[in-house]
Design a protein around this motif. Structure first.
Motif, PDB file in Angstrom:
ATOM      1  N   ARG A 200      -6.065 -29.877  10.356  1.00 39.08           N
ATOM      2  CA  ARG A 200      -5.143 -30.942   9.958  1.00 39.08           C
ATOM      3  C   ARG A 200      -3.777 -30.764  10.623  1.00 39.08           C
ATOM      4  O   ARG A 200      -2.916 -31.623  10.507  1.00 39.08           O
ATOM      5  CB  ARG A 200      -4.975 -30.942   8.434  1.00 39.08           C
ATOM      6  CG  ARG A 200      -6.169 -31.602   7.761  1.00 39.08           C
ATOM      7  CD  ARG A 200      -6.007 -31.645   6.266  1.00 39.08           C
ATOM      8  NE  ARG A 200      -7.147 -32.307   5.656  1.00 39.08           N
ATOM      9  CZ  ARG A 200      -7.522 -32.138   4.399  1.00 39.08           C
ATOM     10  NH1 ARG A 200      -6.839 -31.324   3.611  1.00 39.08           N
ATOM     11  NH2 ARG A 200      -8.567 -32.770   3.922  1.00 39.08           N
ATOM     12  N   ARG A 201      -3.576 -29.605  11.266  1.00 42.28           N
ATOM     13  CA  ARG A 201      -2.307 -29.384  11.965  1.00 42.28           C
ATOM     14  C   ARG A 201      -2.312 -30.191  13.270  1.00 42.28           C
ATOM     15  O   ARG A 201      -3.370 -30.540  13.788  1.00 42.28           O
ATOM     16  CB  ARG A 201      -2.145 -27.890  12.276  1.00 42.28           C
ATOM     17  CG  ARG A 201      -1.648 -27.098  11.060  1.00 42.28           C
ATOM     18  CD  ARG A 201      -2.044 -25.654  11.109  1.00 42.28           C
ATOM     19  NE  ARG A 201      -1.838 -24.975  12.355  1.00 42.28           N
ATOM     20  CZ  ARG A 201      -0.721 -24.299  12.695  1.00 42.28           C
ATOM     21  NH1 ARG A 201       0.279 -24.237  11.850  1.00 42.28           N
ATOM     22  NH2 ARG A 201      -0.640 -23.697  13.857  1.00 42.28           N
ATOM     23  N   PRO A 202      -1.108 -30.464  13.789  1.00 36.15           N
ATOM     24  CA  PRO A 202      -1.059 -31.168  15.071  1.00 36.15           C
ATOM     25  C   PRO A 202      -1.922 -30.437  16.108  1.00 36.15           C
ATOM     26  O   PRO A 202      -1.920 -29.192  16.152  1.00 36.15           O
ATOM     27  CB  PRO A 202       0.427 -31.111  15.450  1.00 36.15           C
ATOM     28  CG  PRO A 202       1.144 -30.905  14.152  1.00 36.15           C
ATOM     29  CD  PRO A 202       0.219 -30.136  13.254  1.00 36.15           C
ATOM     30  N   ALA A 203      -2.655 -31.197  16.921  1.00 33.00           N
ATOM     31  CA  ALA A 203      -3.640 -30.622  17.848  1.00 33.00           C
ATOM     32  C   ALA A 203      -3.046 -29.468  18.663  1.00 33.00           C
ATOM     33  O   ALA A 203      -3.705 -28.440  18.872  1.00 33.00           O
ATOM     34  CB  ALA A 203      -4.182 -31.711  18.759  1.00 33.00           C
ATOM     35  N   LYS A 204      -1.803 -29.624  19.103  1.00 36.89           N
ATOM     36  CA  LYS A 204      -1.186 -28.611  19.978  1.00 36.89           C
ATOM     37  C   LYS A 204      -0.959 -27.275  19.262  1.00 36.89           C
ATOM     38  O   LYS A 204      -0.867 -26.231  19.900  1.00 36.89           O
ATOM     39  CB  LYS A 204       0.159 -29.108  20.491  1.00 36.89           C
ATOM     40  CG  LYS A 204       0.050 -29.994  21.694  1.00 36.89           C
ATOM     41  CD  LYS A 204       1.426 -30.217  22.262  1.00 36.89           C
ATOM     42  CE  LYS A 204       1.330 -30.933  23.592  1.00 36.89           C
ATOM     43  NZ  LYS A 204       2.602 -31.517  23.977  1.00 36.89           N
ATOM     44  N   GLN A 205      -0.823 -27.341  17.914  1.00 38.06           N
ATOM     45  CA  GLN A 205      -0.548 -26.102  17.164  1.00 38.06           C
ATOM     46  C   GLN A 205      -1.813 -25.406  16.695  1.00 38.06           C
ATOM     47  O   GLN A 205      -1.770 -24.295  16.179  1.00 38.06           O
ATOM     48  CB  GLN A 205       0.337 -26.415  15.952  1.00 38.06           C
ATOM     49  CG  GLN A 205       1.743 -26.818  16.337  1.00 38.06           C
ATOM     50  CD  GLN A 205       2.529 -27.304  15.135  1.00 38.06           C
ATOM     51  OE1 GLN A 205       2.234 -26.951  13.996  1.00 38.06           O
ATOM     52  NE2 GLN A 205       3.521 -28.139  15.394  1.00 38.06           N
ATOM     53  N   GLN A 206      -2.959 -26.062  16.832  1.00 40.72           N
ATOM     54  CA  GLN A 206      -4.209 -25.467  16.335  1.00 40.72           C
ATOM     55  C   GLN A 206      -4.649 -24.306  17.219  1.00 40.72           C
ATOM     56  O   GLN A 206      -4.472 -24.353  18.422  1.00 40.72           O
ATOM     57  CB  GLN A 206      -5.316 -26.530  16.316  1.00 40.72           C
ATOM     58  CG  GLN A 206      -5.115 -27.583  15.251  1.00 40.72           C
ATOM     59  CD  GLN A 206      -6.214 -28.638  15.289  1.00 40.72           C
ATOM     60  OE1 GLN A 206      -7.316 -28.382  15.738  1.00 40.72           O
ATOM     61  NE2 GLN A 206      -5.887 -29.821  14.813  1.00 40.72           N
ATOM     62  N   SER A 207      -5.235 -23.304  16.572  1.00 38.57           N
ATOM     63  CA  SER A 207      -5.762 -22.167  17.328  1.00 38.57           C
ATOM     64  C   SER A 207      -7.291 -22.224  17.310  1.00 38.57           C
ATOM     65  O   SER A 207      -7.914 -22.060  16.255  1.00 38.57           O
ATOM     66  CB  SER A 207      -5.276 -20.850  16.706  1.00 38.57           C
ATOM     67  OG  SER A 207      -6.098 -19.786  17.134  1.00 38.57           O
ATOM     68  N   ALA A 208      -7.870 -22.429  18.488  1.00 45.20           N
ATOM     69  CA  ALA A 208      -9.335 -22.488  18.596  1.00 45.20           C
ATOM     70  C   ALA A 208      -9.936 -21.123  18.215  1.00 45.20           C
ATOM     71  O   ALA A 208     -11.015 -21.051  17.613  1.00 45.20           O
ATOM     72  CB  ALA A 208      -9.735 -22.873  20.010  1.00 45.20           C
ATOM     73  N   GLU A 209      -9.196 -20.066  18.548  1.00 47.14           N
ATOM     74  CA  GLU A 209      -9.688 -18.719  18.252  1.00 47.14           C
ATOM     75  C   GLU A 209      -9.759 -18.482  16.732  1.00 47.14           C
ATOM     76  O   GLU A 209     -10.718 -17.925  16.213  1.00 47.14           O
ATOM     77  CB  GLU A 209      -8.740 -17.711  18.907  1.00 47.14           C
ATOM     78  CG  GLU A 209      -9.267 -16.306  18.944  1.00 47.14           C
ATOM     79  CD  GLU A 209      -8.169 -15.335  19.323  1.00 47.14           C
ATOM     80  OE1 GLU A 209      -7.222 -15.727  20.038  1.00 47.14           O
ATOM     81  OE2 GLU A 209      -8.268 -14.179  18.871  1.00 47.14           O
TER      82      GLU A 209
END
Ligand SMILES: N[C@@H](CCC(=O)N[C@@H](CS)C(=O)NCC(=O)O)C(=O)O
Length: 208
Positions: A112-121
């Protein structure tokens, strides 16, 4: 006594199911998070639901503690085994199911966080907990009717609330195809009025 919870909280649903199974009449105070976080923090410094407000006004949390309290307060329909070894078995099931729920909640919050702040890891790490947890629960269940064998217990309630939450928040996971024995358990659980009466519901938008 009253229960503060949201209608989509899997931990809150555990408690609502226990109240229904034990025929305990307890009004709900429905909250939405994060909007009502400040109000919830007045009862629970962790800002989490469910919280049971006792008759003397004291708040009780978390879901496992509330369930323990309710199960001992009313002898009707015991949900936690009295035998200590069996009780530890039930608690272990609950810990694993709640742990999978915890990881699911974290993935949902991250996405739900802005895409740029998400961590895929970070998401992948939580997802692997979910995957390993489901595999273990399925292996532990084998072809038994209930998690502990013949007796329905808090273990089944925790597993059922977790699987229902996966369906709500992560339907693409399709755990039911991978683990048919867990799917059969859910079919049995959904036949119980306590499960049917507590299906997850998003809060209704307030009419303008
Ligand atoms: N271990 C707790 C977990 C409770 C929990 O994480 N509740 C979520 C709702 S599903 C919550 O209130 N989250 C708000 C937050 O963490 O700020 C329990 O079993 O009651």
């Amino acid at each position: 006594m009253k229960l503060v919870t949201s209608l989509t909280s899997p931990y809150g649903r555990k408690v609502r199911i226990v109240l229904a199974e034990k025929r305990v009449d307890c009004p709900l105070t429905i909250v939405s998070l994060p909007e009502d976080a400040e109000a919830v923090s007045e009862f629970n410094p962790l800002g989490k639901v469910p919280v049971l407000i006792m008759d003397d006004g004291k708040p009780l949390y978390d879901s496992s503690v509330i369930i323990d309290y309710l199960d001992h307060a009313s002898p009707f329909s015991r949900l936690t085994p009295t035998d200590h070894r069996q009780m530890i078995r039930a608690r272990r099931w609950e810990a694993l199911a709640d742990g999978v729920t915890d990881a699911t909640v974290l993935v949902v919050a991250e996405k739900r966080r802005p895409a740029k702040q998400q961590s895929a890891e970070w998401i992948a790490r939580q997802q692997s907990k979910i995957n390993r947890g489901l595999a273990q629960l399925s292996a532990d269940l084998t072809d038994r009717r209930w998690c502990l064998g013949d007796a329905y217990s808090v273990a089944d309630i925790a597993v059922g609330c977790m699987l229902g939450y996966l369906d709500l928040r992560m339907p693409e996971l399709d755990w039911a195809t991978a683990y048919p024995n867990l799917a059969e358990l859910v079919v049995r659980l959904n036949e119980r009025p306590a499960f049917a009466e507590t299906v997850y519901r998003e809060a209704q938008p307030v009419a303008a």
